[in-house]
Design an enzyme around this catalytic site. Structure first.
Site, PDB file in Angstrom:
ATOM      1  N   GLY A 211       0.837  -1.207   0.000  1.00 10.01           N
ATOM      2  CA  GLY A 211       0.000   0.000   0.000  1.00 10.01           C
ATOM      3  C   GLY A 211       0.862   1.242   0.000  1.00 10.01           C
ATOM      4  CG  ASN A 212      -0.330   4.635  -1.541  1.00  9.18           C
ATOM      5  OD1 ASN A 212      -1.034   5.449  -0.956  1.00  9.18           O
ATOM      6  ND2 ASN A 212      -0.753   3.978  -2.614  1.00  9.18           N
ATOM      7  CB  SER A 213       1.789   6.972   3.569  1.00  6.77           C
ATOM      8  OG  SER A 213       2.599   7.706   2.666  1.00  6.77           O
ATOM      9  CB  SER A 214      -2.610   8.179  -0.446  1.00  9.19           C
ATOM     10  OG  SER A 214      -3.676   9.062  -0.694  1.00  9.19           O
ATOM     11  CB  ALA A 279      -1.791   7.293  -3.912  1.00 14.01           C
TER      12      ALA A 279
END
Ligand code: CTP
Length: 415
Positions: A211-214, A279
């Site tokens: 995942g990502n930190s959006s 994102a």
């Protein structure tokens, strides 16, 4: 034009059950360093006492033009104001303001003020839809006053519907954006807006994911501004920082890029504007383990995860739009978070991306350590497919969202 000078903010409070929420608004402005003057109506004091407003604001409170007459209070408060926020505003108060009456200190203050004015109404649904209220709201908006759309939800009794005061934090954010120059014209009335927001998660097994930190803040800010400009808004959201649903918007929660792709396609045919602020994970694991992978037994699967490419939602949406699949021929806006390097600037990378994706507008942020991702502020450029570039000043994500909507509406009207 944001400034770090303390601002003189008048918080007007009318007599409705939501008057207690004004206390949070006063506190938020005070914590930001502003000088706050509370001007309630007489009816508001049935809900929250004068002592509370005086203690929270640190300033005297009066409701009538006949207090502090030696200091000509009935004009001074309005003349000195940099921003006026009225929350909650009742149908009665808006009717008095629309008529130009000056029968108490709050109404007189509004007659004098030349600063931005933000009004957050709260009332029962029937009152909100009453033709007199509808006409008064239209009059106030024509005069340049920002009237925030009420939230949909539980009202004082057992009924639910539009009429709730939005969260104090949302009101403060909108008021700050308006003070910084954001415009909230009703130019998206009757339009359907579809937004992707947040980050997608690609599961490896039931507990692990890529995942990502959006945070989803920019997408939600776009939804907030679009709803305030009259649009019917749907936000297809991956993971976010538990953001409140913007008043008047619907949030559809998804997990993976494929889920987001599917949710977008179920709705794209109705959309007039599609904004892809999510994102998105470009790759996903080739296979999803049905039970948790173990360090010892599944060493190979954990140390080497084979990835396969996800669909490109933005590029595919453009292709399908250009093939005539979406009857409203939506304006499509993409996002790009870019870093420059020694050969190519972030802006040049963004230009190339705009061409590659084929969208109409691309909001480009220059990112780096600690910049933009998950932060409350944003800055960059809006590029359009006709070669235009608009520089986006540093501001809150609502400020940026307002500029993106200005560009998207202008793009559509020039088409
Ligand atoms: N996007 C999308 N679907 C994807 C990847 C990206 O819809 N599978 C959208 C994003 O929501 C954003 C835009 O495309 O609006 C650009 O995203 P970005 O990650 O910068 O694009 P990439 O094509 O992945 O480019 P890069 O190789 O620079 O990561």
């Amino acid at each position: 034009m944001s400034t770090n000078q303390p601002r003189n903010i008048v918080v007007g409070v009318a007599g409705g059950i939501a008057a207690y929420k004004a206390c949070h608004i006063i506190r938020a402005f005070k914590e930001a360093g502003d000088n706050v003057r509370v001007v309630p109506t007489e009816a508001a004091l049935n809900f929250v006492g004068k002592a509370t407003f005086e203690a929270l604001s640190g300033n005297p409170v009066s409701t009538t033009v006949f207090d502090a007459v030696d200091r000509v209070q009935h004009v001074k408060v309005g003349q000195e104001a940099d921003l006026i926020v009225i929350a909650p505003a009742t149908a009665d108060l808006m009717s008095r303001v629309a008529m130009g009456r000056g029968d108490d200190l709050l109404a007189a203050t509004l007659l004098v003020a030349t600063c931005p004015v933000v009004i957050a109404p709260a009332m029962h649904t029937e009152m909100w839809f009453n033709p007199a209220t509808v006409a008064n709201v239209a009059t106030l908006r024509e005069r340049g006053i920002t009237v925030i759309e009420p939230a949909h939800g539980r009202l004082t009794g057992k009924d639910t519907g539009p009429g709730r005061l939005p969260d104090p934090e949302q009101i403060v954010d909108i008021a700050n954006a308006v003070h910084n120059g954001a415009r909230l014209p009703q130019d998206l009335t009757g339009k359907n807006v579809l937004i992707t927001a947040g980050g997608t998660h690609e599961h490896i097994d039931p507990v692990r994911f890529i995942g990502n930190s959006s945070s989803g803040r920019q997408g939600f800010a776009l939804g907030e501004i679009a709803a305030q400009r009259g649009a019917k808004v749907t936000i297809v959201a991956g993971s976010t920082d538990n953001l409140p649903t913007p008043a008047g918007a619907e949030v559809v929660s998804v997990v993976s890029t494929q889920d987001m792709f599917d949710a977008v396609y179920q709705r794209a045919a109705d959309a007039d504007y599609i904004v892809m602020a999510a994102a998105v994970a470009d790759f996903k694991p080739e296979s999803l383990a049905s039970s948790k992978l173990k360090k010892g037994a599944d060493e190979d699967s954990l140390s080497t995860i084979k990835l396969v490419e996800n669909p490109d939602i933005l590029a595919t949406t453009v292709t399908r739009r250009d093939a005539g699949q979406f009857p409203h021929n939506p304006v499509i806006v993409g996002f790009a978070a870019e870093t420059g390097d020694e050969h190519t600037s972030a802006l040049d990378y963004a230009r190339a991306k705009l061409q590659r994706k084929g969208c109409d507008l691309l909001m480009c942020n220059e990112v780096g350590m600690g910049k933009v991702f998950g932060q409350k502020h944003n800055e960059g450029w809006i590029l359009d497919s006709r070669g235009g570039v608009v520089e986006v000043e540093q501001g809150s994500k609502l400020d940026v969202a307002a500029q993106i909507w200005d560009a998207a509406v202008a793009f559509r009207s020039d088409s």
